[in-house]
Write an enzyme that holds these catalytic residues in place. Sequence first.
Site, PDB file in Angstrom:
ATOM      1  N   LYS A  70     -18.003  -7.606   7.746  1.00 56.27           N
ATOM      2  CA  LYS A  70     -16.646  -8.094   7.530  1.00 56.27           C
ATOM      3  C   LYS A  70     -15.891  -8.174   8.853  1.00 56.27           C
ATOM      4  CE  LYS A  70     -12.985  -7.487   4.111  1.00 56.27           C
ATOM      5  NZ  LYS A  70     -12.471  -6.663   3.017  1.00 56.27           N
ATOM      6  N   SER A 127      -2.548  -7.854   2.798  1.00 58.05           N
ATOM      7  CA  SER A 127      -2.918  -7.775   4.215  1.00 58.05           C
ATOM      8  C   SER A 127      -3.265  -9.168   4.735  1.00 58.05           C
ATOM      9  CB  SER A 127      -4.115  -6.847   4.409  1.00 58.05           C
ATOM     10  OG  SER A 127      -3.794  -5.540   4.025  1.00 58.05           O
ATOM     11  N   ARG A 151      -1.804  -6.077  -8.502  1.00 60.86           N
ATOM     12  CA  ARG A 151      -0.677  -6.981  -8.264  1.00 60.86           C
ATOM     13  C   ARG A 151      -0.566  -8.061  -9.314  1.00 60.86           C
ATOM     14  NH1 ARG A 151      -2.802  -7.756  -2.257  1.00 60.86           N
ATOM     15  NH2 ARG A 151      -4.644  -7.360  -3.492  1.00 60.86           N
ATOM     16  N   HIS A 204       0.846  -1.209   0.000  1.00 60.59           N
ATOM     17  CA  HIS A 204       0.000   0.000   0.000  1.00 60.59           C
ATOM     18  C   HIS A 204       0.881   1.260   0.000  1.00 60.59           C
ATOM     19  CE1 HIS A 204      -3.014  -2.685   2.338  1.00 60.59           C
ATOM     20  NE2 HIS A 204      -3.545  -2.511   1.147  1.00 60.59           N
TER      21      HIS A 204
HETATM   22  P1  ADP Z   1      -9.519  -4.260  -0.606  1.00 60.71           P
HETATM   23  O1  ADP Z   1     -10.155  -5.133   0.428  1.00 60.71           O
HETATM   24  O2  ADP Z   1     -10.407  -3.158  -1.113  1.00 60.71           O
HETATM   25  O3  ADP Z   1      -8.792  -4.977  -1.724  1.00 60.71           O
HETATM   26  P2  ADP Z   1      -6.914  -3.733   0.522  1.00 60.71           P
HETATM   27  O4  ADP Z   1      -6.635  -2.966   1.768  1.00 60.71           O
HETATM   28  O5  ADP Z   1      -6.573  -5.177   0.519  1.00 60.71           O
HETATM   29  O6  ADP Z   1      -8.436  -3.468   0.234  1.00 60.71           O
HETATM   30  O7  ADP Z   1      -6.189  -3.046  -0.711  1.00 60.71           O
HETATM   31  C1  ADP Z   1      -6.395  -1.716  -1.080  1.00 60.71           C
HETATM   32  C2  ADP Z   1      -5.747  -1.453  -2.432  1.00 60.71           C
HETATM   33  O8  ADP Z   1      -4.337  -1.671  -2.354  1.00 60.71           O
HETATM   34  C3  ADP Z   1      -6.238  -2.386  -3.555  1.00 60.71           C
HETATM   35  O9  ADP Z   1      -6.271  -1.658  -4.772  1.00 60.71           O
HETATM   36  C4  ADP Z   1      -5.163  -3.428  -3.625  1.00 60.71           C
HETATM   37  O10 ADP Z   1      -5.090  -4.031  -4.897  1.00 60.71           O
HETATM   38  C5  ADP Z   1      -3.935  -2.582  -3.346  1.00 60.71           C
HETATM   39  N1  ADP Z   1      -2.823  -3.385  -2.831  1.00 60.71           N
HETATM   40  C6  ADP Z   1      -2.827  -4.228  -1.782  1.00 60.71           C
HETATM   41  N2  ADP Z   1      -1.616  -4.808  -1.619  1.00 60.71           N
HETATM   42  C7  ADP Z   1      -0.825  -4.309  -2.597  1.00 60.71           C
HETATM   43  C8  ADP Z   1       0.550  -4.536  -2.994  1.00 60.71           C
HETATM   44  N3  ADP Z   1       1.321  -5.402  -2.354  1.00 60.71           N
HETATM   45  N4  ADP Z   1       1.024  -3.847  -4.061  1.00 60.71           N
HETATM   46  C9  ADP Z   1       0.216  -2.994  -4.725  1.00 60.71           C
HETATM   47  N5  ADP Z   1      -1.075  -2.741  -4.429  1.00 60.71           N
HETATM   48  C10 ADP Z   1      -1.603  -3.393  -3.377  1.00 60.71           C
END
Ligand code: ADP
Length: 146
Positions: A41, A127, A90, A17
């Site tokens: 959730k 995450s 990703r 992120h």
């Molecule tokens: P969601 O549940 O909406 O996917 P996340 O918190 O998991 O929320 O992710 C928020 C955003 O960050 C999403 O667009 C996700 O694809 C992106 N993201 C998560 N991990 C990575 C990473 N390692 N590299 C790039 N983008 C990421």
Amino acid sequence: MRKAVFPGSFDPITLGHVDIIERALPLFDEIIIAIGTNASKQNMFSLEKRMEFISSTFKGQTKIKVATYEGLTANFCKEQKAQFILRGLRNPTDFTYEQTIAQANDKVNGVDSIFLIASPEYSYISSSIVRDIARNGGDFSALVPK
Ligand code: ADP
């Protein structure tokens, strides 16, 4: 003013992120990191903790705001007068998931999405992997901000 909302669960925020946010900073005047709340959730970290992790990661960064919202991301963007949704990609699975949502947000709400491809050194981080490691007592410090 070019404003983007970076929506997510951030349970917890990871280096993946952070990489997307830092690379997007030159593109926007303001980025709102927005934690979507969804009563159905189950989260590992409380909303307060997730906000605290994000705020301390970006302390002193005046272009970054942290917020929470309920309901549709596009409605939150309108409320905030943000023209863009920022997301990270990703892999092809992320792309497939994001494509229809982005198309609908554009057509229905006039909010455009901007995607940055994950840096290769972070593209395996999620995450949910951090939560798995944490749940099993492992060391996840290499995957999250200090
Ligand atoms: P969601 O549940 O909406 O996917 P996340 O918190 O998991 O929320 O992710 C928020 C955003 O960050 C999403 O667009 C996700 O694809 C992106 N993201 C998560 N991990 C990575 C990473 N390692 N590299 C790039 N983008 C990421």
